[in-house]
Design a protein around this motif. Structure first.
Motif, PDB file in Angstrom:
ATOM      1  N   TRP A  80      40.629  46.173  67.628  1.00  0.00           N
ATOM      2  CA  TRP A  80      40.181  45.027  68.423  1.00  0.00           C
ATOM      3  C   TRP A  80      38.813  44.564  67.945  1.00  0.00           C
ATOM      4  O   TRP A  80      38.583  43.366  67.774  1.00  0.00           O
ATOM      5  CB  TRP A  80      40.137  45.383  69.908  1.00  0.00           C
ATOM      6  CG  TRP A  80      39.910  44.188  70.766  1.00  0.00           C
ATOM      7  CD1 TRP A  80      40.864  43.396  71.321  1.00  0.00           C
ATOM      8  CD2 TRP A  80      38.648  43.623  71.153  1.00  0.00           C
ATOM      9  NE1 TRP A  80      40.280  42.381  72.042  1.00  0.00           N
ATOM     10  CE2 TRP A  80      38.915  42.494  71.946  1.00  0.00           C
ATOM     11  CE3 TRP A  80      37.328  43.972  70.898  1.00  0.00           C
ATOM     12  CZ2 TRP A  80      37.909  41.703  72.496  1.00  0.00           C
ATOM     13  CZ3 TRP A  80      36.317  43.182  71.442  1.00  0.00           C
ATOM     14  CH2 TRP A  80      36.617  42.070  72.227  1.00  0.00           C
ATOM     15  N   ASN A  81      37.910  45.514  67.716  1.00  0.00           N
ATOM     16  CA  ASN A  81      36.564  45.153  67.248  1.00  0.00           C
ATOM     17  C   ASN A  81      36.619  44.501  65.871  1.00  0.00           C
ATOM     18  O   ASN A  81      35.924  43.509  65.629  1.00  0.00           O
ATOM     19  CB  ASN A  81      35.654  46.383  67.220  1.00  0.00           C
ATOM     20  CG  ASN A  81      35.117  46.712  68.579  1.00  0.00           C
ATOM     21  OD1 ASN A  81      34.848  45.821  69.384  1.00  0.00           O
ATOM     22  ND2 ASN A  81      34.955  47.977  68.860  1.00  0.00           N
ATOM     23  N   ALA A  82      37.414  45.033  64.982  1.00  0.00           N
ATOM     24  CA  ALA A  82      37.521  44.468  63.634  1.00  0.00           C
ATOM     25  C   ALA A  82      38.077  43.049  63.683  1.00  0.00           C
ATOM     26  O   ALA A  82      37.584  42.144  63.008  1.00  0.00           O
ATOM     27  CB  ALA A  82      38.390  45.352  62.750  1.00  0.00           C
ATOM     28  N   ALA A  83      39.123  42.850  64.489  1.00  0.00           N
ATOM     29  CA  ALA A  83      39.746  41.527  64.579  1.00  0.00           C
ATOM     30  C   ALA A  83      38.832  40.520  65.269  1.00  0.00           C
ATOM     31  O   ALA A  83      38.884  39.325  64.986  1.00  0.00           O
ATOM     32  CB  ALA A  83      41.073  41.621  65.333  1.00  0.00           C
ATOM     33  N   SER A  84      37.976  40.990  66.159  1.00  0.00           N
ATOM     34  CA  SER A  84      37.114  40.095  66.934  1.00  0.00           C
ATOM     35  C   SER A  84      35.809  39.766  66.248  1.00  0.00           C
ATOM     36  O   SER A  84      35.233  38.705  66.487  1.00  0.00           O
ATOM     37  CB  SER A  84      36.809  40.716  68.295  1.00  0.00           C
ATOM     38  OG  SER A  84      37.992  40.903  69.011  1.00  0.00           O
ATOM     39  N   THR A  85      35.314  40.669  65.420  1.00  0.00           N
ATOM     40  CA  THR A  85      34.006  40.447  64.807  1.00  0.00           C
ATOM     41  C   THR A  85      34.079  39.732  63.457  1.00  0.00           C
ATOM     42  O   THR A  85      33.103  39.151  63.032  1.00  0.00           O
ATOM     43  CB  THR A  85      33.242  41.779  64.618  1.00  0.00           C
ATOM     44  OG1 THR A  85      34.028  42.666  63.833  1.00  0.00           O
ATOM     45  CG2 THR A  85      32.941  42.421  65.958  1.00  0.00           C
ATOM     46  N   SER A  86      35.221  39.778  62.815  1.00  0.00           N
ATOM     47  CA  SER A  86      35.372  39.101  61.524  1.00  0.00           C
ATOM     48  C   SER A  86      36.718  38.381  61.487  1.00  0.00           C
ATOM     49  O   SER A  86      37.731  38.939  61.884  1.00  0.00           O
ATOM     50  CB  SER A  86      35.322  40.118  60.386  1.00  0.00           C
ATOM     51  OG  SER A  86      35.713  39.518  59.171  1.00  0.00           O
ATOM     52  N   LYS A  87      36.698  37.166  61.002  1.00  0.00           N
ATOM     53  CA  LYS A  87      37.952  36.408  60.862  1.00  0.00           C
ATOM     54  C   LYS A  87      38.374  36.326  59.393  1.00  0.00           C
ATOM     55  O   LYS A  87      39.358  35.690  59.051  1.00  0.00           O
ATOM     56  CB  LYS A  87      37.795  34.996  61.448  1.00  0.00           C
ATOM     57  CG  LYS A  87      37.468  35.003  62.938  1.00  0.00           C
ATOM     58  CD  LYS A  87      38.571  35.655  63.744  1.00  0.00           C
ATOM     59  CE  LYS A  87      38.232  35.703  65.213  1.00  0.00           C
ATOM     60  NZ  LYS A  87      39.177  36.465  65.982  1.00  0.00           N
ATOM     61  N   GLU A  88      37.637  37.000  58.537  1.00  0.00           N
ATOM     62  CA  GLU A  88      37.918  36.996  57.098  1.00  0.00           C
ATOM     63  C   GLU A  88      39.339  37.487  56.801  1.00  0.00           C
ATOM     64  O   GLU A  88      40.012  36.981  55.910  1.00  0.00           O
ATOM     65  CB  GLU A  88      36.899  37.873  56.377  1.00  0.00           C
ATOM     66  CG  GLU A  88      36.989  37.835  54.870  1.00  0.00           C
ATOM     67  CD  GLU A  88      36.503  36.528  54.279  1.00  0.00           C
ATOM     68  OE1 GLU A  88      36.937  36.216  53.161  1.00  0.00           O
ATOM     69  OE2 GLU A  88      35.702  35.835  54.923  1.00  0.00           O
ATOM     70  N   TRP A  89      39.821  38.451  57.551  1.00  0.00           N
ATOM     71  CA  TRP A  89      41.152  39.009  57.324  1.00  0.00           C
ATOM     72  C   TRP A  89      42.244  37.962  57.528  1.00  0.00           C
ATOM     73  O   TRP A  89      43.321  38.077  56.953  1.00  0.00           O
ATOM     74  CB  TRP A  89      41.387  40.228  58.226  1.00  0.00           C
ATOM     75  CG  TRP A  89      41.358  39.924  59.693  1.00  0.00           C
ATOM     76  CD1 TRP A  89      40.255  39.901  60.502  1.00  0.00           C
ATOM     77  CD2 TRP A  89      42.458  39.568  60.518  1.00  0.00           C
ATOM     78  NE1 TRP A  89      40.605  39.561  61.775  1.00  0.00           N
ATOM     79  CE2 TRP A  89      41.956  39.354  61.828  1.00  0.00           C
ATOM     80  CE3 TRP A  89      43.821  39.426  60.305  1.00  0.00           C
ATOM     81  CZ2 TRP A  89      42.768  38.987  62.889  1.00  0.00           C
ATOM     82  CZ3 TRP A  89      44.634  39.065  61.369  1.00  0.00           C
ATOM     83  CH2 TRP A  89      44.106  38.848  62.647  1.00  0.00           C
TER      84      TRP A  89
END
Length: 98
Positions: A80-89
């Protein structure tokens, strides 16, 4: 990735509220029982540390749960943190269709 709006609870928060407080444990006592340092437990319950596979095994033994429970809580929180803090993915091109 599911579109969860609410941030998942950190596993340290669950450890603190559902186990330490409910069972009237102390951080030092739990650390001794788990054979880890007080600092390690403190970092986890203050949401500054993560549940490692080793810690998941220790917690599962101490509280008669599964190690997978603790690892899944940590994974959900981290994703959740990864998906919320960066939209690069989101810019990655799909190479294989489902």
């Amino acid at each position: 990735m599911t579109n969860r709006k609410r941030k998942p609870t950190h596993p340290g928060g669950i450890l603190k509220r559902h186990y330490i407080e409910t069972l009237n444990l102390t951080v030092s006592g739990l650390a001794d029982d788990l054979h880890v340092s007080r600092k390690t437990v403190s970092k986890i319950i203050n949401e500054r540390g993560s549940i490692t596979p080793d810690m998941a095994l220790r917690l599962s033994k101490a509280f008669n749960t599964s190690a997978e429970l603790w690892l899944n809580l940590q994974t959900n929180y981290d994703l959740w943190n990864a998906a919320s803090t960066s939209k690069e993915w989101e810019t990655v091109k799909t190479l294989v269709s489902a």
